[in-house]
Design an enzyme around this catalytic site. Structure first.
Site, PDB file in Angstrom:
ATOM      1  N   HIS A   1      10.391  -7.687   4.454  1.00  0.00           N
ATOM      2  CA  HIS A   1      11.348  -8.722   4.599  1.00  0.00           C
ATOM      3  C   HIS A   1      11.022  -9.745   3.367  1.00  0.00           C
ATOM      4  O   HIS A   1      11.090 -10.891   3.779  1.00  0.00           O
ATOM      5  CB  HIS A   1      11.436  -9.635   5.891  1.00  0.00           C
ATOM      6  CG  HIS A   1      11.034  -8.656   7.333  1.00  0.00           C
ATOM      7  ND1 HIS A   1      10.044  -8.556   7.855  1.00  0.00           N
ATOM      8  CD2 HIS A   1      11.967  -8.098   7.444  1.00  0.00           C
ATOM      9  CE1 HIS A   1      10.394  -7.880   8.979  1.00  0.00           C
ATOM     10  NE2 HIS A   1      11.628  -7.444   8.915  1.00  0.00           N
TER      11      HIS A   1
ATOM     12  N   GLU B   1      10.823  -1.733  15.219  1.00  0.00           N
ATOM     13  CA  GLU B   1      11.771  -1.165  14.599  1.00  0.00           C
ATOM     14  C   GLU B   1      11.381   0.117  13.893  1.00  0.00           C
ATOM     15  O   GLU B   1      11.670   0.540  12.869  1.00  0.00           O
ATOM     16  CB  GLU B   1      11.928  -2.112  13.301  1.00  0.00           C
ATOM     17  CG  GLU B   1      12.716  -3.571  13.544  1.00  0.00           C
ATOM     18  CD  GLU B   1      12.984  -4.065  12.267  1.00  0.00           C
ATOM     19  OE1 GLU B   1      14.233  -4.514  12.156  1.00  0.00           O
ATOM     20  OE2 GLU B   1      12.172  -4.506  11.529  1.00  0.00           O
TER      21      GLU B   1
ATOM     22  N   HIS C   1      17.991  -9.814   6.411  1.00  0.00           N
ATOM     23  CA  HIS C   1      16.929  -8.899   7.058  1.00  0.00           C
ATOM     24  C   HIS C   1      15.975  -8.695   5.939  1.00  0.00           C
ATOM     25  O   HIS C   1      14.563  -9.099   5.979  1.00  0.00           O
ATOM     26  CB  HIS C   1      17.345  -7.880   7.794  1.00  0.00           C
ATOM     27  CG  HIS C   1      16.365  -7.217   8.776  1.00  0.00           C
ATOM     28  ND1 HIS C   1      16.815  -6.254   9.723  1.00  0.00           N
ATOM     29  CD2 HIS C   1      14.899  -7.078   8.734  1.00  0.00           C
ATOM     30  CE1 HIS C   1      15.964  -5.597  10.105  1.00  0.00           C
ATOM     31  NE2 HIS C   1      14.686  -6.131   9.434  1.00  0.00           N
TER      32      HIS C   1
ATOM     33  N   HIS D   1       9.251  -0.847   4.800  1.00  0.00           N
ATOM     34  CA  HIS D   1      10.222  -1.922   5.434  1.00  0.00           C
ATOM     35  C   HIS D   1       9.603  -3.110   5.217  1.00  0.00           C
ATOM     36  O   HIS D   1       8.505  -3.206   5.847  1.00  0.00           O
ATOM     37  CB  HIS D   1      10.694  -1.510   6.745  1.00  0.00           C
ATOM     38  CG  HIS D   1      11.408  -2.878   7.393  1.00  0.00           C
ATOM     39  ND1 HIS D   1      12.450  -3.162   6.675  1.00  0.00           N
ATOM     40  CD2 HIS D   1      11.309  -3.597   8.510  1.00  0.00           C
ATOM     41  CE1 HIS D   1      13.124  -4.233   7.422  1.00  0.00           C
ATOM     42  NE2 HIS D   1      12.291  -4.342   8.595  1.00  0.00           N
TER      43      HIS D   1
HETATM   44 ZN   LIG Z   1      12.683  -5.994  10.005  1.00  0.00          ZN
END
Ligand SMILES: [Zn+2]
Length: 232
Positions: A95, A74, A157, A93
Site C-alpha cells: 500500500h 488478503e 488501496h 502486495h
Molecule cells: Zn491490501
C-alpha cells in the site's frame, strides 16, 4: 530452511526496507514447490520481522496448511493470481503511498523515466474496487484484471506486482512506486509534460530491464538491506 523460505525471507527483508510507514501491512508470497498454494508473510508483524517459522502456507480456499504465523486476510490476491498465471512464481502486495496517490489521479502511466517503461504500453492493469481482497471471488477478479501484465493498481488501496521469482516481483514493485512518484512530481509541476513514445519506451525497457539487470538490481537491494556494499 527451504529455498522457497529463504527467497521469501529475502523479499520480506528488502520490502521491509521500503516499508514507507505501512507498518505491519503489505505482504509477499512465493509459489509452493509442491503445488499446495502460496507461502506468505504472516500478519501482525512488519516485513523485516519475518522469520522462517512465521511464514505460512495458504491454499486456494484460504486455509493455512503449515507455518507458525497468522494468515493475512488478503491471501486470495496471491493464491488466485498464482492459480491463473502459471508463469508467476512470486507476488508482492503493498500500500505504498505514491502508488495509492497516483492511482487516485486516474492518470495513465507515462514513460517519464526508465522505471515507467516496465508499465507501458498497457502493462499496468487497474482494479476499480477499493475493498480489501478477502475472498477467492475477489482474488479471481484481480487476476482477471491483471491478465498477463506485471502489475495492477488497486484503487484507493495499493498495488500488486508479479514475477517469475522474487527478484522480478520485488524489483517491479520498487520501480512502480518510483515511477508513480516521478509522475506525481512531474504532473504537479505542469499538466503538460513530455514523455517517451511507446517505441522509445519499449527499446529502453529492453535495454534497461534485462534479466541480468534485474538480477543485479535484486542483489544490490539485498546487499543494501544487509548493510554491506560488497558484492556477493
Ligand atoms: Zn491490501
Amino acid at each position: 530452511m527451504t529455498d522457497q523460505h529463504s527467497e521469501l525471507l529475502a523479499a520480506c527483508s528488502v520490502l521491509g526496507g521500503y516499508a514507507q510507514d505501512d507498518l505491519i501491512w503489505g505482504h509477499a508470497s512465493v509459489r509452493d514447490s509442491e503445488g499446495r498454494g502460496a507461502w506468505m508473510k504472516s500478519s501482525r508483524l512488519g516485513f523485516e520481522e519475518m522469520t522462517a517459522d512465521l511464514l505460512v502456507l495458504v491454499d486456494d480456499s484460504g486455509t493455512t496448511l503449515a507455518g507458525g504465523g497468522t494468515r493475512h486476510i488478503e491471501s486470495p490476491i496471491h493464491t488466485e493470481i498464482m492459480r491463473s498465471r502459471p508463469d508467476v512464481g512470486a507476488v508482492v502486495h503493498t500500500h505504498w503511498p505514491h502508488v495509492v496517490a497516483f492511482g487516485a489521479t486516474g492518470m495513465p502511466m507515462r514513460p517519464i523515466s526508465h522505471d515507467a517503461t516496465l508499465f507501458v504500453p498497457d502493462r499496468l492493469a487497474r482494479y476499480g474496487s477499493g475493498e480489501l481482497i478477502t475472498t477467492p471471488e475477489q482474488g479471481r477478479a484481480v487476476a482477471e484484471a491483471l491478465e498477463d501484465r506485471p502489475a495492477i493498481l488497486l484503487a484507493h488501496h495499493g498495488m500488486v506486482t508479479v514475477g517469475a521469482d522474487v527478484a522480478e516481483a520485488v524489483v517491479t514493485a520498487v520501480m512502480l512506486e518510483r515511477a508513480a512518484r516521478l509522475q506525481l512530481l512531474t504532473a504537479a509541476a505542469t499538466p503538460d509534460f513530455s514523455y517517451s513514445s511507446d517505441d522509445e519506451a519499449i527499446r529502453k525497457r529492453d535495454q534497461h530491464f534485462t534479466r541480468s539487470n534485474i538480477e543485479a538490481a535484486w542483489a544490490y537491494l539485498l546487499r543494501r538491506v544487509q548493510g554491506s556494499s560488497s558484492a556477493t
